[in-house]
Each structure stands twice: as structure tokens, then as C-alpha cells.
Motif scaffolding. Structure first.
Motif, PDB file in Angstrom:
ATOM      1  N   ALA A 174      46.542 -16.175  -3.542  1.00 29.22           N
ATOM      2  CA  ALA A 174      46.943 -14.822  -3.923  1.00 29.22           C
ATOM      3  C   ALA A 174      46.657 -14.572  -5.404  1.00 29.22           C
ATOM      4  O   ALA A 174      46.746 -13.448  -5.879  1.00 29.22           O
ATOM      5  N   MET A 175      46.307 -15.633  -6.136  1.00 29.96           N
ATOM      6  CA  MET A 175      46.160 -15.481  -7.582  1.00 29.96           C
ATOM      7  C   MET A 175      44.982 -14.622  -8.054  1.00 29.96           C
ATOM      8  O   MET A 175      45.156 -13.792  -8.938  1.00 29.96           O
ATOM      9  N   TYR A 226      51.455  -7.264  -3.055  1.00 29.30           N
ATOM     10  CA  TYR A 226      50.264  -7.944  -2.554  1.00 29.30           C
ATOM     11  C   TYR A 226      50.580  -9.389  -2.155  1.00 29.30           C
ATOM     12  O   TYR A 226      50.244  -9.843  -1.065  1.00 29.30           O
ATOM     13  N   ALA A 227      51.266 -10.109  -3.061  1.00 30.52           N
ATOM     14  CA  ALA A 227      51.568 -11.518  -2.776  1.00 30.52           C
ATOM     15  C   ALA A 227      52.497 -11.642  -1.572  1.00 30.52           C
ATOM     16  O   ALA A 227      52.327 -12.519  -0.715  1.00 30.52           O
TER      17      ALA A 227
ATOM     18  N   GLY B  21      48.529 -21.665 -14.933  1.00 29.31           N
ATOM     19  CA  GLY B  21      47.909 -20.895 -13.860  1.00 29.31           C
ATOM     20  C   GLY B  21      46.540 -21.421 -13.500  1.00 29.31           C
ATOM     21  O   GLY B  21      46.210 -21.598 -12.320  1.00 29.31           O
ATOM     22  N   VAL B  22      45.744 -21.707 -14.534  1.00 27.65           N
ATOM     23  CA  VAL B  22      44.394 -22.205 -14.280  1.00 27.65           C
ATOM     24  C   VAL B  22      44.447 -23.540 -13.544  1.00 27.65           C
ATOM     25  O   VAL B  22      43.723 -23.760 -12.569  1.00 27.65           O
ATOM     26  N   LEU B  23      45.341 -24.420 -14.014  1.00 25.95           N
ATOM     27  CA  LEU B  23      45.434 -25.742 -13.381  1.00 25.95           C
ATOM     28  C   LEU B  23      45.862 -25.627 -11.917  1.00 25.95           C
ATOM     29  O   LEU B  23      45.301 -26.277 -11.035  1.00 25.95           O
ATOM     30  N   PHE B  24      46.857 -24.798 -11.676  1.00 31.03           N
ATOM     31  CA  PHE B  24      47.352 -24.619 -10.314  1.00 31.03           C
ATOM     32  C   PHE B  24      46.236 -24.114  -9.410  1.00 31.03           C
ATOM     33  O   PHE B  24      46.004 -24.647  -8.317  1.00 31.03           O
ATOM     34  N   PHE B  25      45.542 -23.105  -9.894  1.00 28.77           N
ATOM     35  CA  PHE B  25      44.453 -22.523  -9.102  1.00 28.77           C
ATOM     36  C   PHE B  25      43.327 -23.540  -8.914  1.00 28.77           C
ATOM     37  O   PHE B  25      42.765 -23.679  -7.832  1.00 28.77           O
ATOM     38  N   ALA B  26      43.034 -24.281  -9.986  1.00 32.74           N
ATOM     39  CA  ALA B  26      41.969 -25.282  -9.897  1.00 32.74           C
ATOM     40  C   ALA B  26      42.319 -26.334  -8.855  1.00 32.74           C
ATOM     41  O   ALA B  26      41.482 -26.747  -8.059  1.00 32.74           O
ATOM     42  N   PHE B  27      43.593 -26.731  -8.846  1.00 31.39           N
ATOM     43  CA  PHE B  27      43.989 -27.802  -7.929  1.00 31.39           C
ATOM     44  C   PHE B  27      43.974 -27.349  -6.474  1.00 31.39           C
ATOM     45  O   PHE B  27      43.475 -28.047  -5.602  1.00 31.39           O
TER      46      PHE B  27
END
Lengths: 300, 289
Positions: A174-175, A226-227, B21-27
């Protein structure tokens, strides 16, 4: 809706206002009768209403009457038995699980995406640009494409068959859209406001909480909706990452009813009606926020 | 968490803030993509550890007639769905942007299908298309064209409300001055639509199209519930093919090859759309209005 609170000079028309006090120039374009458009919209109304009507009427039909009967016929002896059957088959439990997943996903997305969007808009470094582009690309990744490796990772993390196994990937997926919506909103906050706060010696953290977040309410509510919808709709992750009744969410519960009720189509449709009721209730209460929030996606 | 050393005088946050946020999304999103690619060079049945097999999966994939069919189906489904949804949503959205009372009521009703989950909607039409029970007392899902069109229709039924809303929002931001000017120049309703509404909605059309194209790759639930890829393999779009290979045949290496294919296609698509639209240019869309 997303920009209504922003101190922006560009005109943002307010929606859902009663038609009477509209300024003269506003009456200009929609006022004339357009028979073709009227016909088209009535046609689409039928497309929307007929399946919903058929669903509700069938869900009130006794099972022995249901087969061989045209779905458009109203039930001769309406009954609530089908709803009873569904409610006694774990419906409430599945609904509660979905609510937990939705709340957790919204929480994670807000906590992670707000600072991200803030950085993407407020700092112009190579890194923040790269991070933003990462999410831009992420918009297109279909969840299906990564479900096999995620299955491996979830298993290795010992999360298989738990609600967390659904929550974490759902939040991650969802990000991208959330970041896009938030950067879109934050970009419209004028630099002068930040400068004024900087003169007062405010830290970036204080600016985030006292300036950015209050002014970005529109974008934030869009992201919440949205989420929550992503979590509400999620099917693939629960299907693959959970197995037992414990962490089963509503969509998967519905899917399982197909085998559980077999040819009991009225019960199946009762479960679909029931699944729509909670969000329909939310819609009735918060229609303006829901619709306005989603509308903002296209305004960008 | 606070890193005030950045540039206190202008009050700009440190880029480190973006890190969680970036790390979470990357993982959870980027790493699995890479992993999918790596797994495509292995054989793995879900138990034990993946075993490297080189290019075997890819060779098999390129020789698989189902891939060609599936690819064609996916493209066809995307294009037909896009055309159907864009035309209906654009017209409804522009119409709903008007201000009469009945429009407000109708647009509220139009939105209702979007409140049901994809699963619920697929189940609803599964029941309504049942030959012994449904509205159409014919075996729609048993015929190849019928099943395909059913998926297009069900997808539209679900998502047109959302895109209508997007177009409604877009159309409301068009300055009325432009219509006045066009009318003074003698433009009729049709002409105004073509020369004012459509060009003014180009960003909205792009946004909506991106979401539609990406979204059509997720018609997985609809296919799984309505047709199971059938009749035969006639509605087995790529994601469904991947699901079958992985979670029905436990052939995860092969499924990963299909998945990598999907990622490549989706990435190419999004790059193209971003290019075409200037979506990523970080500029406010209100500029130049």
C-alpha cells in the motif's frame, strides 16, 4: 477535497454544495439538458442496481426454491435463515480479523509514509530523489509477482499462518500509492509557511507535526481510506500466507463458503451481502470523506 | 529518530527520516522481486531448500505454449478492460461533475459496487452467472468468449465507480472560464468536450490509466473464483498461470520464472507511462492552469 484546507490562491471548487447559491459563472456548463447523457446514466444505473437487487432478493430465498428460479424473481416466502447460517459459520471472527488487519495496515502506512513524503518534498538530495523514484516504480509491482518469494520469507520468519503474515506485505504494497498521494499534497504547502516557522526556530520535527500534518489532512485521509481498502480487499496474501481458521480474514472466509455451502447459493449471497454491510455503514456515515478522499487521487 | 543536525536554519528534515519506510518497503516488496528472479533459476517444491537448475525454468517457459496464450490473454484483457472502463468512467465522471440534484443521488448509487471486495463481487457474479440459478440462464462461463467477457464486465463493474470518481474530481477542477471562452468562439457541446474537457483531463486520464493497467494485472481473484482459468486454459492470465504453477503444482521455481516475467512487464509498463505522463516530474499539476 484534498486541497480544501490549503492556503492556495488557485480556486478549488467546493463539492456537494446545494445548487442554489452557486455563483453565476458556475451555472454555465452543466445546466443545459443533455438527453444522451441522461439516458447513458440511467443505463448504467440499471447495470449497477440489477445485480445488487438480484443478490439481496436471492439471499432472502429459501434454498429449495432457489434452483431453477430466475434470479430476478422476488422470493415468494422471504426468510432470514441464510443469514443465520452465515453468521453461525465464523463470519464475525473473520470480520474482526479483517478489522485488525485494516487498522494495523493503516497505522504502519501512515507512520512510515508521512516522514517519507515529507523528506521527498522538503529535501532535495540525491538520496531522497532516489527513494521517491523507488516508490514510483513500486506502483506497478503486482503483488502476484512476489508472492512466491514472500511465501519463502514469511516461512523463514516463522510468521506463516498468522495475521502478521498478512499485515506486513499488505502494508508494504500500500506504500507506493500512499507516498505518491502524500507527496502530491505536501507539495502544495507553500514554502513561506516553512520559512516563517524556521524564523521562529522551529525544528523540522515540530514543523511536521504543527504545520505539515495539519495542512495535509486531505491527503492523509485519502491514504487512510486507500490503505484500509487494500486491507479490506486483500485476498492473495491471506490465501497463501494463512491456512487455519484463527487468522482467516473475511475475503478468504467468503471464498471458503463456496465449498462449505456447496450449491447453497442463497447462503453464499447472504454472506456477500453481510460482507458489504460494514463498509456500507461506513459509507453512509463518512460518505463525504470517503468520496472526497478518493477523488483527490485524480485531482493530482 | 530526530536528526536536527541537517540544516536547522531552513528547517529541512534529514533524509534519514525516510529510512524506516524505505527499509520496510525494500524488505517486503523490492527484495522479494530480486528473490523471485533468483528463485527462477532453482527448483523448489516448497519444502526443504531451493536447488539450482540454471536456465531450465526459463527454457521451459519459453517453450510453453500456455505462456504465449497467457501473455496474449493478459494483454487483451488489459486493453479491453482499459477501453471499457475509460470510456464509461470518463463519460459518467464528466457528467457527474455537474451540479443538479439527481446527479448527486445517482453518483452515490454508482459508487456502491466499489464498497464490495473483489472476492465478494466475484462470488456475486459466480452466483448470478450460474446456469441453473442466474440472471442469464446460459452457461456463460462455459464458453471461452463468455468467460473472457464476464471477467472484463465484472472488473468494470467493480472499478468503474472508482474511476468515475477520479474523473469527476478532475472535471471539477477545469476552470469554467475555458468553457465560456469556447462557447463565445461558437463551440457546441461536443466540440467543448473534445477541445476543452479531454485536453484538460489528460493528467487525470494518465493517472486513471496507470491504475487501470496495473489493476488489471490483479484480476486474479476474479479469475480464480469465476473461471479457474477455464474453460480449459482460455482465461488463464499470467498471474493465474503463476498461481497454478506455484501453489497447485508446487513448482515454485517455474512459478518464479513466470513471476519475474510479470515484474519485467509491469516495470516496463510503468516506466513507459511515467515517461509519457511526466508523472514523476515532482511538479504540481496545477501549474499552467
Amino acid at each position: 477535497m484534498a486541497h480544501d484546507t490549503l492556503p492556495h490562491p488557485v480556486k478549488t471548487p467546493r463539492r456537494d454544495r446545494p445548487p442554489a447559491p452557486a455563483p453565476r459563472h458556475r451555472q454555465f456548463w452543466p445546466r443545459r439538458v443533455n438527453p444522451l447523457a441522461g439516458l447513458g446514466s440511467v443505463l448504467w444505473l440499471a447495470v449497477v442496481i440489477v445485480p445488487i437487487y438480484a443478490m439481496i432478493s436471492a439471499s432472502l430465498t429459501r434454498q429449495d426454491e432457489a434452483l431453477g428460479r430466475n434470479a430476478l424473481q422476488p422470493p415468494t416466502r422471504p426468510t432470514l435463515d441464510n443469514y443465520n447460517t452465515v453468521l453461525n459459520s465464523g463470519f464475525g471472527h473473520f470480520l474482526a480479523n479483517t478489522a485488525i488487519v485494516a487498522a494495523a495496515v493503516v497505522g504502519i502506512v501512515l507512520v512510515l509514509c508521512t516522514p517519507l513524503a515529507y523528506v521527498a518534498v522538503r529535501t532535495r538530495t540525491r538520496w531522497s530523489g532516489a527513494a521517491f523514484r523507488l516508490f514510483l516504480l513500486g506502483v506497478a509491482i503486482p503483488a502476484q509477482a512476489v508472492v512466491v518469494p514472500l511465501y519463502l520469507m514469511i516461512a523463514k520468519l516463522n510468521l506463516y499462518d498468522s495475521l502478521l503474515a498478512v499485515i506486513l506485505p499488505t502494508a508494504a504494497f500500500a506504500m507506493p500509492v500512499s507516498v505518491l498521494v502524500l507527496t502530491g499534497t505536501l507539495r502544495d504547502i507553500s514554502e513561506e509557511l516553512y520559512e516563517a516557522m524556521a524564523l521562529d526556530g522551529a525544528s523540522p520535527l515540530r514543523m511536521l507535526f504543527q504545520l505539515t500534518i495539519p495542512l495535509a489532512k486531505g491527503g492523509i485521509s485519502t491514504v487512510v481510506i486507500y490503505a484500509a481498502l487494500q486491507a479490506w480487499n486483500g485476498f492473495l496474501f491471506p490465501l497463501i500466507f494463512t491456512q487455519s481458521d484463527g487468522p482467516r480474514v473475511l475475503t478468504l472466509g467468503l471464498f471458503n463458503y463456496v465449498s462449505q455451502f456447496g450449491v447453497n447459493i442463497p447462503a453464499l449471497l447472504a454472506s456477500v451481502v453481510l460482507s458489504g454491510i460494514p463498509i456500507f455503514a461506513v459509507y453512509l456515515v463518512a460518505r463525504r470523506a470517503l468520496v472526497g478522499g478518493l477523488m483527490g487521487v485524480g485531482g493530482k | 529518530m530526530s536528526a536536527p543536525g541537517a540544516a536547522p536554519r531552513t528547517g529541512r528534515p534529514h533524509a534519514v527520516w525516510a529510512l524506516p519506510g524505505v527499509l520496510f518497503f525494500a524488505f517486503f516488496a523490492v527484495a522479494p522481486m530480486v528473490l523471485a528472479f533468483l528463485l527462477s533459476f532453482t527448483e523448489w517444491n516448497g519444502l526443504g531448500d531451493p536447488r539450482p537448475v540454471g536456465l531450465a525454468n526459463w527454457r521451459r517457459l519459453l517453450d510453453d505454449p500456455r505462456l504465449t496464450q497467457s501473455l496474449w490473454l493478459t494483454v487483451l484483457l488489459t486493453v479491453v478492460s482499459w477501453a471499457f472502463q475509460t470510456v464509461v468512467a470518463l463519460l459518467l465522471g464528466v457528467w457527474a461533475a455537474g451540479r443538479q440534484r439527481n446527479r448527486a443521488i445517482l453518483s452515490a448509487v454508482f459508487f456502491v459496487p466499489f464498497l464490495l471486495s473483489s472476492t465478494a463481487i466475484a462470488l456475486l457474479f459466480y452466483a448470478l452467472l450460474d446456469p441453473n440459478f442466474g440472471i442469464v440462464q446460459k452457461d456463460t462461463l462455459g464458453s471461452s468468449n463468455g468467460a473472457f467477457l464476464a471477467i472484463v464486465f465484472v472488473g468494470g463493474w467493480q472499478f468503474i465507480p472508482f474511476h468515475t470518481l477520479i474523473y469527476q474530481g478532475g472535471a471539477r477542477q477545469i476552470p469554467p472560464v475555458l468553457y465560456q471562452a469556447a462557447a463565445i468562439d461558437g463551440a457546441g457541446r461536443y466540440r467543448q468536450f473534445v477541445s476543452v474537457t479531454l485536453p484538460q483531463l489528460r493528467h487525470t486520464i494518465t493517472t486513471s490509466s496507470v491504475l487501470m493497467v496495473v489493476g488489471s494485472l490483479t484480476y486474479f481473484e476474479t479469475v480464480l473464483i469465476l473461471t479457474q482459468g477455464g474453460p480449459g486454459t482460455d482465461t488463464a492470465i499470467l498471474p493465474y498461470l503463476m498461481y497454478e504453477a506455484g501453489f497447485k503444482s508446487y513448482d515454485f521455481g517455474y512459478a518464479s520464472a513466470i513471476a519475474s516475467f510479470l515484474v519485467a512487464a509491469a516495470t516496463a509498463l510503468s516506466l513507459l507511462l511515467v515517461r509519457l505522463s511526466g508523472f514523476g516530474a515532482m511538479r504540481s499539476v496545477r501549474e499552467g492552469m
